[in-house]
Design a protein around this motif. Structure first.
Motif, PDB file in Angstrom:
ATOM      1  N   THR A 118      14.143   4.364  -3.277  1.00 43.68           N
ATOM      2  CA  THR A 118      15.259   4.033  -2.403  1.00 43.68           C
ATOM      3  C   THR A 118      14.727   4.147  -0.732  1.00 43.68           C
ATOM      4  N   ILE A 119      14.626   3.006  -0.355  1.00 47.52           N
ATOM      5  CA  ILE A 119      14.083   2.815   1.118  1.00 47.52           C
ATOM      6  C   ILE A 119      15.141   3.347   2.170  1.00 47.52           C
ATOM      7  N   ASN A 163       4.598  -3.577   8.707  1.00 47.72           N
ATOM      8  CA  ASN A 163       5.894  -2.954   8.166  1.00 47.72           C
ATOM      9  C   ASN A 163       5.756  -1.721   7.153  1.00 47.72           C
ATOM     10  N   VAL A 164       6.265  -0.720   7.680  1.00 45.75           N
ATOM     11  CA  VAL A 164       6.203   0.629   6.781  1.00 45.75           C
ATOM     12  C   VAL A 164       7.962   0.945   6.500  1.00 45.75           C
ATOM     13  N   ASP A 165       8.146   1.155   5.049  1.00 50.52           N
ATOM     14  CA  ASP A 165       9.439   1.416   4.601  1.00 50.52           C
ATOM     15  C   ASP A 165       9.216   2.931   4.069  1.00 50.52           C
ATOM     16  N   VAL A 166       9.840   3.929   4.584  1.00 50.86           N
ATOM     17  CA  VAL A 166       9.782   5.235   4.291  1.00 50.86           C
ATOM     18  C   VAL A 166      10.932   5.401   3.068  1.00 50.86           C
ATOM     19  N   PHE A 167      10.572   5.778   2.136  1.00 56.09           N
ATOM     20  CA  PHE A 167      11.618   6.019   0.992  1.00 56.09           C
ATOM     21  C   PHE A 167      11.467   7.260   0.371  1.00 56.09           C
ATOM     22  N   THR A 168      12.458   7.425  -0.493  1.00 56.36           N
ATOM     23  CA  THR A 168      12.538   8.645  -1.457  1.00 56.36           C
ATOM     24  C   THR A 168      12.356   8.064  -2.908  1.00 56.36           C
ATOM     25  N   ALA A 169      12.116   8.792  -3.691  1.00 56.57           N
ATOM     26  CA  ALA A 169      11.486   8.485  -5.006  1.00 56.57           C
ATOM     27  C   ALA A 169      12.230   9.204  -6.286  1.00 56.57           C
ATOM     28  N   VAL A 172       0.951  -1.125  -0.057  1.00 58.31           N
ATOM     29  CA  VAL A 172      -0.171   0.117  -0.055  1.00 58.31           C
ATOM     30  C   VAL A 172       0.959   1.432  -0.214  1.00 58.31           C
ATOM     31  N   LEU A 173       0.791   2.021  -0.908  1.00 56.40           N
ATOM     32  CA  LEU A 173       1.722   3.170  -1.246  1.00 56.40           C
ATOM     33  C   LEU A 173       0.809   4.367  -0.400  1.00 56.40           C
ATOM     34  N   ALA A 174       1.621   4.965   0.377  1.00 59.56           N
ATOM     35  CA  ALA A 174       1.231   6.077   1.084  1.00 59.56           C
ATOM     36  C   ALA A 174       1.752   7.483   0.659  1.00 59.56           C
ATOM     37  N   VAL A 175       1.507   8.470  -0.230  1.00 65.44           N
ATOM     38  CA  VAL A 175       2.104   9.663  -0.284  1.00 65.44           C
ATOM     39  C   VAL A 175       1.226  10.812   0.033  1.00 65.44           C
ATOM     40  N   ARG A 222       5.629  13.112  -7.582  1.00 64.20           N
ATOM     41  CA  ARG A 222       6.477  14.121  -8.144  1.00 64.20           C
ATOM     42  C   ARG A 222       6.634  15.333  -7.246  1.00 64.20           C
ATOM     43  N   ALA A 223       5.613  15.439  -6.408  1.00 66.84           N
ATOM     44  CA  ALA A 223       5.679  16.864  -5.734  1.00 66.84           C
ATOM     45  C   ALA A 223       6.380  16.430  -4.411  1.00 66.84           C
ATOM     46  N   ALA A 224       6.091  15.160  -3.795  1.00 65.65           N
ATOM     47  CA  ALA A 224       6.576  14.846  -2.367  1.00 65.65           C
ATOM     48  C   ALA A 224       7.990  14.230  -2.508  1.00 65.65           C
ATOM     49  N   GLY A 225       8.274  13.651  -3.469  1.00 65.92           N
ATOM     50  CA  GLY A 225       9.647  13.242  -3.802  1.00 65.92           C
ATOM     51  C   GLY A 225       9.967  11.951  -3.014  1.00 65.92           C
ATOM     52  N   GLY A 226       8.624  11.258  -2.552  1.00 69.58           N
ATOM     53  CA  GLY A 226       8.740  10.071  -1.707  1.00 69.58           C
ATOM     54  C   GLY A 226       7.602   9.925  -0.852  1.00 69.58           C
ATOM     55  N   GLY A 227       7.498   8.730  -0.104  1.00 66.34           N
ATOM     56  CA  GLY A 227       6.405   8.273   0.728  1.00 66.34           C
ATOM     57  C   GLY A 227       6.513   7.221   1.668  1.00 66.34           C
ATOM     58  N   GLU A 228       5.617   6.076   1.676  1.00 66.53           N
ATOM     59  CA  GLU A 228       5.612   5.097   2.553  1.00 66.53           C
ATOM     60  C   GLU A 228       5.076   4.032   1.732  1.00 66.53           C
TER      61      GLU A 228
END
Length: 149
Positions: free
Chosen positions: A146-147, A88-94, A35-38, A76-82
């Motif tokens: 990138t986690i 388990n929650v992986d925080v990442f940049t995109a 589940v993508l959260a942004v 694109r606006a946030a540059g990442g998410g979860e």
């Protein structure tokens, strides 16, 4: 930039996506689902949607089979998410992948999930020539994930 979007139908929104998200939130990945959260680019509120996490050569990617949908604009606006899988929650940049670099990623994505998403690629499949994959590349955003440790 392409404005290609294939909006989901009632069944996808109300049955399929909800079922996959429900299972994924409980820790059961359906063929690599997360589940993508942004954060929303306008509201700042968290927005969620089920996605397939693609891994190629040890790197992770999110592909938008339906095109330039809301989560891609928000990414694109946030540059990442979860990415969520159960508790388990992986925080990442995109980082968005250029069209020229998408061909092997789209091929790998279609090889794994063509039965689920192939209809959104206008007849292009995992065995299509590179020229066909390159032609549809602008219609399908791809983000390298990138986690954070």
């Amino acid at each position: 930039m392409s404005t290609h979007v294939k909006k989901p139908g009632w069944f996808t929104v109300n049955v399929f996506n909800r079922t996959v998200a429900w299972l994924t939130r409980r820790g059961l990945s359906v063929w690599g689902s997360r589940v993508l959260a942004v954060r929303g680019r306008k509201s700042g509120q968290w927005r969620t949607t089920p996605v397939n996490l693609l891994t190629v050569d040890g790197r992770h990617y999110l592909v938008a089979p339906r095109g330039h949908v809301q989560w891609t604009h928000n990414m694109r606006a946030a540059g990442g998410g979860e990415l969520h899988l159960g508790k388990n929650v992986d925080v990442f940049t995109a980082t968005e992948v250029s069209d020229d670099d998408k061909v092997p990623l789209l091929r790998a994505y279609l090889k794994r999930w063509k039965a689920e998403v192939g209809v959104f690629f206008n007849g292009v499949g995992p065995d299509s020539p590179d020229t066909d994959l390159r032609r549809i590349a602008p219609d399908h955003p791809v983000f390298q994930v990138t986690i954070k440790s």
